[in-house]
Design a protein around this motif. Sequence first.
Motif, PDB file in Angstrom:
ATOM      1  N   ILE A  41       0.839  -1.204   0.000  1.00  9.40           N
ATOM      2  CA  ILE A  41       0.000   0.000   0.000  1.00  9.40           C
ATOM      3  C   ILE A  41       0.874   1.254   0.000  1.00  9.40           C
ATOM      4  O   ILE A  41       0.651   2.192  -0.776  1.00  9.40           O
ATOM      5  CB  ILE A  41      -0.946  -0.009   1.215  1.00  9.40           C
ATOM      6  CG1 ILE A  41      -1.986  -1.125   1.060  1.00  9.40           C
ATOM      7  CG2 ILE A  41      -1.624   1.349   1.395  1.00  9.40           C
ATOM      8  CD1 ILE A  41      -2.848  -1.341   2.290  1.00  9.40           C
ATOM      9  N   ARG A  42       1.886   1.278   0.849  1.00 10.75           N
ATOM     10  CA  ARG A  42       2.760   2.448   0.912  1.00 10.75           C
ATOM     11  C   ARG A  42       3.515   2.651  -0.397  1.00 10.75           C
ATOM     12  O   ARG A  42       3.732   3.790  -0.832  1.00 10.75           O
ATOM     13  CB  ARG A  42       3.744   2.296   2.073  1.00 10.75           C
ATOM     14  CG  ARG A  42       3.076   2.345   3.443  1.00 10.75           C
ATOM     15  CD  ARG A  42       4.077   2.112   4.553  1.00 10.75           C
ATOM     16  NE  ARG A  42       3.415   1.850   5.820  1.00 10.75           N
ATOM     17  CZ  ARG A  42       4.044   1.545   6.935  1.00 10.75           C
ATOM     18  NH1 ARG A  42       5.364   1.444   6.952  1.00 10.75           N
ATOM     19  NH2 ARG A  42       3.363   1.318   8.048  1.00 10.75           N
ATOM     20  N   GLN A  43       3.921   1.567  -1.041  1.00 14.57           N
ATOM     21  CA  GLN A  43       4.629   1.690  -2.323  1.00 14.57           C
ATOM     22  C   GLN A  43       3.736   2.342  -3.369  1.00 14.57           C
ATOM     23  O   GLN A  43       4.185   3.195  -4.148  1.00 14.57           O
ATOM     24  CB  GLN A  43       5.102   0.319  -2.780  1.00 14.57           C
ATOM     25  CG  GLN A  43       6.290  -0.213  -1.993  1.00 14.57           C
ATOM     26  CD  GLN A  43       6.661  -1.632  -2.364  1.00 14.57           C
ATOM     27  OE1 GLN A  43       5.792  -2.454  -2.664  1.00 14.57           O
ATOM     28  NE2 GLN A  43       7.943  -1.941  -2.344  1.00 14.57           N
ATOM     29  N   GLN A  44       2.460   1.943  -3.418  1.00 17.15           N
ATOM     30  CA  GLN A  44       1.538   2.541  -4.376  1.00 17.15           C
ATOM     31  C   GLN A  44       1.348   4.027  -4.099  1.00 17.15           C
ATOM     32  O   GLN A  44       1.345   4.857  -5.015  1.00 17.15           O
ATOM     33  CB  GLN A  44       0.190   1.821  -4.311  1.00 17.15           C
ATOM     34  CG  GLN A  44       0.210   0.384  -4.793  1.00 17.15           C
ATOM     35  CD  GLN A  44       0.527   0.269  -6.271  1.00 17.15           C
ATOM     36  OE1 GLN A  44       0.077   1.074  -7.077  1.00 17.15           O
ATOM     37  NE2 GLN A  44       1.308  -0.729  -6.639  1.00 17.15           N
ATOM     38  N   LEU A  45       1.203   4.390  -2.832  1.00 15.22           N
ATOM     39  CA  LEU A  45       1.005   5.796  -2.474  1.00 15.22           C
ATOM     40  C   LEU A  45       2.266   6.626  -2.737  1.00 15.22           C
ATOM     41  O   LEU A  45       2.176   7.784  -3.157  1.00 15.22           O
ATOM     42  CB  LEU A  45       0.592   5.904  -1.004  1.00 15.22           C
ATOM     43  CG  LEU A  45      -0.779   5.293  -0.668  1.00 15.22           C
ATOM     44  CD1 LEU A  45      -0.987   5.268   0.841  1.00 15.22           C
ATOM     45  CD2 LEU A  45      -1.903   6.075  -1.347  1.00 15.22           C
ATOM     46  N   ARG A  46       3.425   6.028  -2.516  1.00 18.68           N
ATOM     47  CA  ARG A  46       4.672   6.753  -2.800  1.00 18.68           C
ATOM     48  C   ARG A  46       4.834   7.023  -4.287  1.00 18.68           C
ATOM     49  O   ARG A  46       5.357   8.062  -4.686  1.00 18.68           O
ATOM     50  CB  ARG A  46       5.867   5.969  -2.261  1.00 18.68           C
ATOM     51  CG  ARG A  46       5.987   6.016  -0.737  1.00 18.68           C
ATOM     52  CD  ARG A  46       7.327   5.482  -0.250  1.00 18.68           C
ATOM     53  NE  ARG A  46       7.404   5.591   1.198  1.00 18.68           N
ATOM     54  CZ  ARG A  46       7.380   4.557   2.040  1.00 18.68           C
ATOM     55  NH1 ARG A  46       7.282   3.316   1.542  1.00 18.68           N
ATOM     56  NH2 ARG A  46       7.455   4.737   3.337  1.00 18.68           N
ATOM     57  N   LEU A  47       4.386   6.080  -5.127  1.00 18.50           N
ATOM     58  CA  LEU A  47       4.436   6.320  -6.567  1.00 18.50           C
ATOM     59  C   LEU A  47       3.547   7.505  -6.947  1.00 18.50           C
ATOM     60  O   LEU A  47       3.912   8.319  -7.795  1.00 18.50           O
ATOM     61  CB  LEU A  47       3.995   5.065  -7.325  1.00 18.50           C
ATOM     62  CG  LEU A  47       5.017   3.918  -7.382  1.00 18.50           C
ATOM     63  CD1 LEU A  47       4.394   2.683  -8.023  1.00 18.50           C
ATOM     64  CD2 LEU A  47       6.256   4.336  -8.167  1.00 18.50           C
ATOM     65  N   LEU A  48       2.364   7.604  -6.325  1.00 23.80           N
ATOM     66  CA  LEU A  48       1.493   8.756  -6.575  1.00 23.80           C
ATOM     67  C   LEU A  48       2.206  10.050  -6.186  1.00 23.80           C
ATOM     68  O   LEU A  48       2.125  11.055  -6.901  1.00 23.80           O
ATOM     69  CB  LEU A  48       0.200   8.618  -5.773  1.00 23.80           C
ATOM     70  CG  LEU A  48      -0.865   7.638  -6.288  1.00 23.80           C
ATOM     71  CD1 LEU A  48      -1.991   7.501  -5.269  1.00 23.80           C
ATOM     72  CD2 LEU A  48      -1.425   8.081  -7.630  1.00 23.80           C
TER      73      LEU A  48
END
Length: 249
Positions: free
Chosen positions: A25-32
């Motif tokens: 989840i954090r990886q997806q948000l960091r990409l955003l």
Amino acid sequence: MPDGSSTVRLPGEHSPYWIHYPLDIRQQLRLLAQRGERVLLWFGPNESIVSSVLEVGADGQLLLDIGPDRRTNDRLLQLSELWLTGFMDGVEIQAPIGPLRPATHAGLPAFACPAPQRLHRLQRREFHRMPIPAGHKIRCTLPTPDQPPRTVAVELLDISLGGLCLVDPGIPGLVLHNGVTVPQCNIVLEGLGSFTVDLEVRHVESHPSRSGQVRHRVGCRFVQLPAGAQHLVQRCITQLELDRRALSA
């Protein structure tokens, strides 16, 4: 200001596209955040503000941009839950977040909240196929019709929530034609886990190589993939995509 031009559509609880693992989840948000993608913070079926993910801390804290209207921002701070939605590379992302609290980022006002405990990541296509690069340790073994039975390892080309594509190993007696179901196939996703599932052959394509040999690509459908296995495949797809982006960065 609230944007009432569209309506948020919430995914069902049993959708196979939910991600529950905090690191993913954090990886997806960091990409955003890295891409500066705009997101919407929904506080009603037809009410939202435009925002962006400013930072995702190591402790899981999420920092978000505030809206231009103070009264709307104050209203959001009173809510126990909101919905964050956005798109990245044509993939729709949705997550329940909140409650929000006042914060600052780079000296400017911001919203802060814990990272969501789940995130819904829906491809435009029903089942997005992710290529498996050479050397990646995702393994598949098929049972052979021998007596006593044995298993044979096959090369995988791609994987999705709907199935996978493999190379026919050319084992005598192992028939991989349209409509054939191969029972009890074992899939190993290194670092994530393994599962057993029946594979139904949906299409076969022949590809001649430069050496003159013909390889047969076999597209297969998962037959009644259990929910636990769906989560493993989703995590695998997420990791493959993150690895691909890291190499191309």
